[in-house]
Design an enzyme around this catalytic site. Structure first.
Site, mmCIF file in Angstrom:
data_model
loop_
_atom_site.group_PDB
_atom_site.id
_atom_site.type_symbol
_atom_site.label_atom_id
_atom_site.label_comp_id
_atom_site.label_asym_id
_atom_site.label_seq_id
_atom_site.Cartn_x
_atom_site.Cartn_y
_atom_site.Cartn_z
ATOM 1 N N PHE A 106 -83.689 -34.277 26.813
ATOM 2 C CA PHE A 106 -83.407 -35.910 28.048
ATOM 3 C C PHE A 106 -83.130 -37.072 27.234
ATOM 4 O O PHE A 106 -82.264 -38.340 28.178
ATOM 5 C CB PHE A 106 -84.651 -35.483 29.024
ATOM 6 C CG PHE A 106 -86.111 -36.977 29.273
ATOM 7 C CD1 PHE A 106 -85.371 -38.351 30.131
ATOM 8 C CD2 PHE A 106 -87.069 -36.611 28.212
ATOM 9 C CE1 PHE A 106 -86.296 -38.760 29.518
ATOM 10 C CE2 PHE A 106 -87.605 -37.137 28.367
ATOM 11 C CZ PHE A 106 -87.221 -38.821 28.665
ATOM 12 N N LYS A 107 -83.896 -37.731 26.499
ATOM 13 C CA LYS A 107 -83.519 -39.330 25.663
ATOM 14 C C LYS A 107 -82.200 -39.063 25.349
ATOM 15 O O LYS A 107 -81.369 -40.470 25.007
ATOM 16 C CB LYS A 107 -84.581 -39.426 25.125
ATOM 17 C CG LYS A 107 -86.099 -39.445 25.743
ATOM 18 C CD LYS A 107 -87.063 -40.256 25.190
ATOM 19 C CE LYS A 107 -88.616 -40.569 25.966
ATOM 20 N NZ LYS A 107 -89.840 -40.047 24.864
ATOM 21 N N ASP A 108 -81.137 -37.693 25.008
ATOM 22 C CA ASP A 108 -80.247 -37.498 24.463
ATOM 23 C C ASP A 108 -78.953 -38.802 25.358
ATOM 24 O O ASP A 108 -78.463 -39.421 25.013
ATOM 25 C CB ASP A 108 -79.328 -36.757 24.427
ATOM 26 C CG ASP A 108 -79.880 -35.431 23.590
ATOM 27 O OD1 ASP A 108 -80.039 -36.605 22.296
ATOM 28 O OD2 ASP A 108 -80.276 -34.474 23.496
ATOM 29 N N ALA A 111 -80.012 -42.291 25.254
ATOM 30 C CA ALA A 111 -80.494 -42.855 23.375
ATOM 31 C C ALA A 111 -78.634 -43.004 23.044
ATOM 32 O O ALA A 111 -78.335 -44.307 22.381
ATOM 33 C CB ALA A 111 -80.823 -42.436 22.607
ATOM 34 N N THR A 140 -88.475 -39.441 21.845
ATOM 35 C CA THR A 140 -87.317 -40.443 21.408
ATOM 36 C C THR A 140 -86.996 -40.955 20.175
ATOM 37 O O THR A 140 -85.690 -41.132 20.291
ATOM 38 C CB THR A 140 -88.253 -41.657 22.381
ATOM 39 O OG1 THR A 140 -88.398 -41.540 23.167
ATOM 40 C CG2 THR A 140 -87.652 -43.314 22.251
#
Length: 435
Positions: A106-108, A111, A140
């Site tokens: 999900f951190k794509d 970021a 992350t």
């Protein structure tokens, strides 16, 4: 738009300064001065809109005053070049699959958005070298490293706890080289996070280096995570009409993800309540029960990205609710699961529903199984592809699971990392010698 510090001991700053600084001068986290509410028509028409269209509308509410519309649309479109589908798992229980991006986590979203926004601001300032510091307990590091890979004028330093991330996660940020440096810290995630925060407070470092953070303490990382809450609701409307009692269950570590959801609710998203799903690191759950926030050292679990003993974004949640324990409890509940239950959830969900969960998503899904009330519709955030935790997931479900080609490519790379003790002086010395 101006952004203020949660500690309120320093003057508000511009978006550019908030993004570049990462952390406020008084060690607080930045928050937008205005949280705009969308008109009812937006929610009525949302099911006809794409992920990019919805995200652009939300992005304009936060960033539109500071970034020209055409450029902001370009940033959103480049960030979200993948889908985030809502998948039905069982009656009234859905999974929002946040693992279809480049690093399958999900951190794509945050970021990639932050990398492009920082590059935009950096170009305006002549592309002087920016040093991005990021602590990671798992996903992350890979999302940030890949999001910033080869961005002109940017060097990224990923700090991660030695032996406490999965092999696939580690490979995703230790094999890149170029402008990405992996620092293997002999401690916990909290130690890594403390090194990053202390670097921002060190006068000499900040006089000699241009530092910023890509953790969810940065507004450009955490605010874009609100995009997919709106998109999830839009997809649900397309599937069932107008849902009345929507519950989001969010696997929670540093609490940036659920804070973005709470921001979406404040903007008018029709959500009844949220569940913060923890592993054994349950300091937030204890706060909900007692009204007292007591950070403590994190413990290692199979849901390692949530192994956080002092979640940074708790400060934002407190700020959002004016410090009211009652107000927080009215909209957020909490649960905590040990490894044994997480394994059981992965096994039972795969056996009964033929749906594969990763250990973090399993916490969120079990919270729906245990806590969904009659008439409610639950959405669990499935935050990473199960193959990123291959051995854990395969042992739980008793079957071999396919590894996506994206992950296979990372696994073929050669690990490059630098060992780093937990003492700040060694970290400071290292940074000063990187110029």
């Amino acid at each position: 738009m101006q952004f203020y510090s949660t500690n309120r001991k320093t003057s508000p700053v511009s978006l550019r300064e908030a993004v570049v600084r990462g952390l406020a001068a008084d060690r607080g986290l930045f928050m937008p001065e205005v949280i705009r509410r969308f008109p009812p028509a937006f929610y009525q028409n949302m099911k006809e809109m794409t992920l990019r269209e919805i995200s652009f509308v939300v992005a304009e509410a936060f960033f539109g005053e500071d970034v020209e519309a055409g450029k902001l649309k370009e940033i959103v479109d480049e960030t979200l070049n993948f889908d985030i589908p809502l998948v039905q798992v069982a009656d009234n229980r859905y999974s929002l699959e946040l693992f279809h991006g480049p690093t399958l986590a999900f951190k794509d979203v945050g970021a990639r958005f932050m990398a492009r926004l920082l590059a935009y601001f950096n170009k305006q300032e002549g592309e002087r070298q920016v040093n991005v510091l990021v602590a990671t307990s798992g996903d992350t590091g890979s999302a940030v490293a890949n999001g910033f890979l080869d961005v002109p004028g940017v060097k990224v330093f990923v700090l991660y706890p030695q032996g406490k991330v999965s092999e696939i996660q580690e490979k995703q940020f230790t094999t890149l080289g170029r402008n990405i440096t992996a620092l293997e810290v002999s401690g916990t995630f909290d130690d890594c996070q403390a090194l990053v925060k202390n670097a921002f407070m060190d006068k000499e470092l900040n006089e000699k280096l241009y530092l910023t953070s890509a953790n969810s303490i940065n507004v450009a990382r955490f605010l874009p995570q609100s995009f997919y809450y709106f998109y999830a609701y839009a997809q649900l409307c397309g599937l069932v009409g107008k849902p009345e009692e929507v519950v989001f269950s969010v696997p929670s570590g540093n609490f940036g993800n659920i804070t973005a959801g709470l921001m979406a609710k404040r903007m008018g998203l029709p959500v009844k309540r949220f569940i913060a799903a923890n592993n054994r690191n349950d300091v937030f759950l204890q706060y909900l029960r007692t009204g007292v926030y007591t950070p403590r050292p994190s413990v290692a679990t199979i849901a390692n990205a949530m192994d956080v003993g002092d979640p940074s974004n708790f400060a934002r949640i407190l700020d959002l609710y004016g410090g009211s324990h009652d107000a927080i409890c009215a909209e957020v509940s909490g649960v905590s699961y040990a490894d044994e239950q997480i394994r059981r959830t992965m096994s039972e969900t795969f056996r009964n529903e033929r749906y594969l969960l990763d250990p973090h998503g399993a916490c969120g899904y079990q919270a729906l199984v245990d806590g969904l009330q009659p008439g409610e519709t639950g959405i669990c955030l499935e935050t990473a592809h199960p193959a990123k935790f291959l051995e854990t997931v395969e042992s739980a479900v008793g079957e071999t699971i396919p590894v996506p080609e994206k992950l296979q490519v990372f696994m073929q790379g050669e690990k490059q990392s630098i060992l780093m003790p937990v003492g700040f002086n060694a970290f400071k010395h290292f940074l000063l010698n990187q110029q």
